[in-house]
Design an enzyme around this catalytic site. Structure first.
Site, PDB file in Angstrom:
ATOM      1  N   ASN A   1       0.798  -1.236   0.000  1.00 10.25           N
ATOM      2  CA  ASN A   1       0.000   0.000   0.000  1.00 10.25           C
ATOM      3  C   ASN A   1       0.828   1.283   0.000  1.00 10.25           C
ATOM      4  O   ASN A   1       0.318   2.331  -0.354  1.00 10.25           O
ATOM      5  CB  ASN A   1      -1.039  -0.021   1.130  1.00 10.25           C
ATOM      6  CG  ASN A   1      -0.405  -0.060   2.496  1.00 10.25           C
ATOM      7  OD1 ASN A   1       0.763  -0.409   2.636  1.00 10.25           O
ATOM      8  ND2 ASN A   1      -1.161   0.281   3.517  1.00 10.25           N
TER       9      ASN A   1
ATOM     10  N   SER B   1       0.003  -7.554   7.620  1.00 13.13           N
ATOM     11  CA  SER B   1      -1.180  -7.878   8.416  1.00 13.13           C
ATOM     12  C   SER B   1      -0.795  -8.522   9.750  1.00 13.13           C
ATOM     13  O   SER B   1       0.305  -9.058   9.901  1.00 13.13           O
ATOM     14  CB  SER B   1      -2.066  -8.832   7.627  1.00 13.13           C
ATOM     15  OG  SER B   1      -1.352 -10.021   7.386  1.00 13.13           O
TER      16      SER B   1
ATOM     17  N   GLY C   1       2.132 -11.115  10.561  1.00 15.77           N
ATOM     18  CA  GLY C   1       3.042 -10.598  11.589  1.00 15.77           C
ATOM     19  C   GLY C   1       3.283 -11.600  12.710  1.00 15.77           C
ATOM     20  O   GLY C   1       4.406 -11.750  13.196  1.00 15.77           O
TER      21      GLY C   1
ATOM     22  N   GLU D   1       5.083  -3.833  12.102  1.00 14.79           N
ATOM     23  CA  GLU D   1       4.106  -2.749  11.947  1.00 14.79           C
ATOM     24  C   GLU D   1       2.883  -3.371  11.296  1.00 14.79           C
ATOM     25  O   GLU D   1       2.923  -3.748  10.124  1.00 14.79           O
ATOM     26  CB  GLU D   1       4.671  -1.642  11.048  1.00 14.79           C
ATOM     27  CG  GLU D   1       5.880  -0.947  11.623  1.00 14.79           C
ATOM     28  CD  GLU D   1       5.576  -0.182  12.904  1.00 14.79           C
ATOM     29  OE1 GLU D   1       4.415   0.204  13.123  1.00 14.79           O
ATOM     30  OE2 GLU D   1       6.514  -0.008  13.699  1.00 14.79           O
TER      31      GLU D   1
ATOM     32  N   CYS E   1      -2.786   1.828   6.392  1.00 12.14           N
ATOM     33  CA  CYS E   1      -2.829   1.263   7.745  1.00 12.14           C
ATOM     34  C   CYS E   1      -3.441   2.267   8.708  1.00 12.14           C
ATOM     35  O   CYS E   1      -4.019   1.888   9.716  1.00 12.14           O
ATOM     36  CB  CYS E   1      -1.446   0.858   8.196  1.00 12.14           C
ATOM     37  SG  CYS E   1      -0.250   2.174   8.028  1.00 12.14           S
TER      38      CYS E   1
ATOM     39  N   GLU F   1       8.822   2.972  13.795  1.00 14.65           N
ATOM     40  CA  GLU F   1       9.625   3.299  12.622  1.00 14.65           C
ATOM     41  C   GLU F   1       9.813   4.810  12.568  1.00 14.65           C
ATOM     42  O   GLU F   1       9.170   5.560  13.301  1.00 14.65           O
ATOM     43  CB  GLU F   1       8.919   2.826  11.363  1.00 14.65           C
ATOM     44  CG  GLU F   1       8.790   1.320  11.358  1.00 14.65           C
ATOM     45  CD  GLU F   1       8.649   0.745   9.972  1.00 14.65           C
ATOM     46  OE1 GLU F   1       9.627   0.181   9.467  1.00 14.65           O
ATOM     47  OE2 GLU F   1       7.553   0.839   9.419  1.00 14.65           O
TER      48      GLU F   1
HETATM   49  P1  NAP Z   1       0.463  -9.197   4.226  1.00 12.95           P
HETATM   50  O1  NAP Z   1      -0.394 -10.079   3.432  1.00 12.95           O
HETATM   51  O2  NAP Z   1       0.709  -9.530   5.648  1.00 12.95           O
HETATM   52  O3  NAP Z   1       1.832  -9.073   3.430  1.00 12.95           O
HETATM   53  C1  NAP Z   1       2.887  -8.250   3.854  1.00 12.95           C
HETATM   54  C2  NAP Z   1       4.197  -8.812   3.344  1.00 12.95           C
HETATM   55  O4  NAP Z   1       4.457 -10.062   3.984  1.00 12.95           O
HETATM   56  C3  NAP Z   1       4.203  -9.104   1.844  1.00 12.95           C
HETATM   57  O5  NAP Z   1       5.465  -8.819   1.318  1.00 12.95           O
HETATM   58  C4  NAP Z   1       3.918 -10.596   1.823  1.00 12.95           C
HETATM   59  O6  NAP Z   1       4.344 -11.236   0.640  1.00 12.95           O
HETATM   60  C5  NAP Z   1       4.741 -11.045   3.016  1.00 12.95           C
HETATM   61  N1  NAP Z   1       4.407 -12.369   3.531  1.00 12.95           N
HETATM   62  C6  NAP Z   1       3.266 -13.081   3.365  1.00 12.95           C
HETATM   63  N2  NAP Z   1       3.373 -14.288   3.951  1.00 12.95           N
HETATM   64  C7  NAP Z   1       4.594 -14.336   4.524  1.00 12.95           C
HETATM   65  C8  NAP Z   1       5.297 -15.327   5.265  1.00 12.95           C
HETATM   66  N3  NAP Z   1       4.768 -16.516   5.567  1.00 12.95           N
HETATM   67  N4  NAP Z   1       6.546 -15.044   5.698  1.00 12.95           N
HETATM   68  C9  NAP Z   1       7.109 -13.848   5.424  1.00 12.95           C
HETATM   69  N5  NAP Z   1       6.507 -12.899   4.693  1.00 12.95           N
HETATM   70  C10 NAP Z   1       5.252 -13.119   4.261  1.00 12.95           C
HETATM   71  O7  NAP Z   1      -0.118  -7.702   4.234  1.00 12.95           O
HETATM   72  P2  NAP Z   1      -0.611  -6.841   2.979  1.00 12.95           P
HETATM   73  O8  NAP Z   1      -1.949  -7.331   2.553  1.00 12.95           O
HETATM   74  O9  NAP Z   1       0.471  -6.745   1.965  1.00 12.95           O
HETATM   75  O10 NAP Z   1      -0.748  -5.402   3.651  1.00 12.95           O
HETATM   76  C11 NAP Z   1      -1.890  -4.969   4.295  1.00 12.95           C
HETATM   77  C12 NAP Z   1      -1.705  -5.000   5.786  1.00 12.95           C
HETATM   78  O11 NAP Z   1      -0.561  -4.237   6.145  1.00 12.95           O
HETATM   79  C13 NAP Z   1      -2.854  -4.347   6.530  1.00 12.95           C
HETATM   80  O12 NAP Z   1      -3.186  -5.116   7.650  1.00 12.95           O
HETATM   81  C14 NAP Z   1      -2.289  -2.994   6.940  1.00 12.95           C
HETATM   82  O13 NAP Z   1      -2.898  -2.419   8.062  1.00 12.95           O
HETATM   83  C15 NAP Z   1      -0.870  -3.349   7.204  1.00 12.95           C
HETATM   84  N6  NAP Z   1      -0.009  -2.156   7.148  1.00 12.95           N
HETATM   85  C16 NAP Z   1       0.519  -1.696   8.330  1.00 12.95           C
HETATM   86  C17 NAP Z   1       1.301  -0.560   8.343  1.00 12.95           C
HETATM   87  C18 NAP Z   1       1.896  -0.040   9.626  1.00 12.95           C
HETATM   88  O14 NAP Z   1       2.860   0.694   9.565  1.00 12.95           O
HETATM   89  N7  NAP Z   1       1.372  -0.393  10.781  1.00 12.95           N
HETATM   90  C19 NAP Z   1       1.573   0.106   7.142  1.00 12.95           C
HETATM   91  C20 NAP Z   1       1.018  -0.389   5.971  1.00 12.95           C
HETATM   92  C21 NAP Z   1       0.235  -1.538   5.986  1.00 12.95           C
HETATM   93  P3  NAP Z   1       3.340 -11.432  -0.607  1.00 12.95           P
HETATM   94  O15 NAP Z   1       3.001 -10.056  -1.084  1.00 12.95           O
HETATM   95  O16 NAP Z   1       4.143 -12.203  -1.560  1.00 12.95           O
HETATM   96  O17 NAP Z   1       2.144 -12.153  -0.069  1.00 12.95           O
END
Ligand code: NAP
Length: 491
Positions: free
Chosen positions: A149, A226, A230, A247, A281, A461
């Site tokens: 995002n 997510s 996480g 995060e 987020c 961060e």
């Molecule tokens: P996600 O599905 O958790 O993916 C995040 C990253 O983790 C991607 O690069 C993903 O790879 C990777 N990943 C997936 N499975 C993994 C595993 N088993 N081991 C290691 N890495 C793995 O999250 P998203 O859908 O991309 O992002 C949306 C989420 O991020 C929301 O919950 C949002 O709130 C959160 N977010 C938080 C912040 C903050 O600073 N707090 C900022 C932005 C977003 P792939 O893409 O290849 O699946």
């Protein structure tokens, strides 16, 4: 276009020889073939980064900082081109994509300055003729795992502090945003980061991400994504005793008190709830509203939401772009169905929009629910889309209680003109970020960024907090007395 991994400064095909396709979420147009790397590619990248660490850690920090200044300048020159690429690959409207790149520019200059700061401290010794100081050491190979995002900003929050402090990097970007990730790494190399210091490995989280978490030579993991992923990251990397920064998600709220400036509140809410199609987020997905102002706010929002124009983010006329893909759209819609079943009142939106040109993409009508109860799932779970829930309350105390009772604690905001409300909210809102008379988004890069409770694991961060995460303390005692002096031992 066929993308390649970047290992040791060179483009490398994945050893599997396999690729996946990447599409524009607004138009359905194919943008690239993206490598599906495996653990052997990760091994190669980590080994390269491990070797590169030996010399990078000895490169004077001001020199490392100068490279980041050059990164900042190149990003400035290419701001518009990178923003366009970003809009094409993940859908956010161009003005927001430019803001995303601007955040990376700001971070490059801020962290460039850390090359001449990265302060430690000196402190008196308890013994005579003895000098004591604490300095920062780099840690080693950092795995950087990012979501889609904020394709420029989030990698910059992680890679720039990692690099200026002397760590080396293996970067696994989200599978949905490979193009901007590639540009960021190319720019780092162009600016003078030596080959091997930053390595890019494309591939799925389950394969490439997982291999990084389990690799013994990866010493720290900086993850944004997510809560579900996480938890897995924390468990797996924790087993290897790696330093891990998480995060994670949010369920951010705007509180609107009866005395609020209504015009201002409406603007702040629209920007926070529907900017980036609700996929930040820090996006506002709950409106906690005092009953006196509730009907007026609902009417004003309804009128404005109906006027939001959906479309390709590259078009000037677009207010709200697509969701990242149709799967995400289905997920958002399933939450809208849950809201209906739970008895919330759907005021506007509530369905996918496939009219005309929009049928090629993943568009969803900006949605407002009213009369939402604090116990409903749409009031508690992260939806990550353009869905806003209005929850009525009687008092500030109740509003704060509703804000604080969800699992997440990233960003909260309050619209009020009363100084007592303001300071009570600052004190009592249990969130990592609090805004007064502004929406829930808009963090600046020199302040700590992150949240409480399930939003993370306590790290922050940006700002100096990032310096703490990407370095470790070394305490040094220099005894110039010429004799053995023993601390704490009575003579
Ligand atoms: P996600 O599905 O958790 O993916 C995040 C990253 O983790 C991607 O690069 C993903 O790879 C990777 N990943 C997936 N499975 C993994 C595993 N088993 N081991 C290691 N890495 C793995 O999250 P998203 O859908 O991309 O992002 C949306 C989420 O991020 C929301 O919950 C949002 O709130 C959160 N977010 C938080 C912040 C903050 O600073 N707090 C900022 C932005 C977003 P792939 O893409 O290849 O699946």
């Amino acid at each position: 276009m066929e993308l390649k991994n970047l290992i040791d400064g060179k483009p490398v095909a994945p050893s599997s020889g396999r690729y996946t396709e990447k599409f524009n979420p607004a138009t359905g147009e194919k943008l690239a073939d993206v490598p599906l790397s495996d653990a052997s590619d990760v091994d190669r990248a980590v080994e390269t980064a491990r070797r590169a660490f030996k010399s990078w850690r000895l490169t004077p920090a001001p020199k490392r900082g100068e490279i980041l200044y050059r990164v900042g300048r190149i990003l400035e020159e290419r701001k518009d081109a990178i923003a366009r690429l970003m809009t094409q690959e993940m859908g956010k409207v161009l003005t927001e994509a430019r803001g995303d790149v601007q955040e990376a520019i700001d971070m490059a200059y801020y962290m460039g300055g850390e090359g001449r700061r990265s302060f430690g401290y000196t402190t008196p010794s308890e013994l005579p003729d003895k000098f004591a100081f604490a300095m920062r050491d780099p840690i080693g190979v950092a795995a950087i795992i990012t979501p889609w995002n904020f394709p420029a900003a989030i990698p910059s929050w992680k890679m720039f502090p990692a690099l200026v402090l002397g760590n080396t990097v293996v970067f696994k970007p989200a599978s949905d945003t490979p193009l901007v990730a590639g540009e960021m790494v190319k720019i780092l190399h162009e600016a003078g980061v030596p080959g091997g210091v930053v390595n890019l490995v494309y591939g799925s989280g389950g394969v490439v991400g997982d291999a990084l978490l389990g690799h013994p030579d990866v010493k720290l993991v900086s993850f944004t994504g997510s809560v579900e992923t996480g938890r897995h990251v924390a468990e797996k990397a924790g087993h290897g005793l790696k330093r891990v920064s998480l995060e994670l998600g949010g369920k951010n709220a705007v509180l609107v008190m009866d005395d609020a400036n209504l015009d201002l509140a409406v603007e702040g809410i629209l920007w926070s709830a529907f900017g980036t199609t609700g996929q930040r987020c820090t996006a506002c997905s709950r409106l906690i509203v005092q009953r006196g102002i509730y009907p007026k706010l609902e009417a004003r929002l309804t009128e404005r939401i109906q006027k939001l124009r959906l479309g390709d983010g590259l078009l000037e006329s677009t207010d709200v772009g697509p969701l990242i893909h149709r799967q995400a759209r289905e997920r958002v819609h399933s939450y809208v169905e849950i809201g209906r079943q739970e008895g919330a009142r759907l005021v506007v939106g509530g369905s996918p929009d496939d009219s005309g040109e929009l049928s090629r993409g993943a568009f969803y009508a900006p949605t407002l629910f009213a009369d939402v109860k604090r116990t409903m799932r749409i009031a508690r779970e992260e939806i990550f889309g353009p869905v806003l829930s209005m929850i009525p309350v009687d008092t500030l105390e109740e509003a704060i209680e509703v804000n604080n009772e969800v699992a997440y604690g990233l960003s909260s905001s309050i619209f009020t003109q009363d100084v007592q409300n303001t300071f009570r909210a600052i004190r009592d809102l249990a969130s990592g970020i609090v805004y007064i008379n502004a929406g829930t988004t808009g963090a600046e890069i020199h302040l700590p960024f992150g949240g409480t409770r399930d939003t993370g694991n306590g790290h922050r961060e940006a700002g100096t907090a990032a310096i703490d995460f990407f370095s470790e303390w070394k305490s040094v005692y220099v005894d110039f007395s010429g004799k053995l002096q023993r601390a704490q031992i009575d003579d």
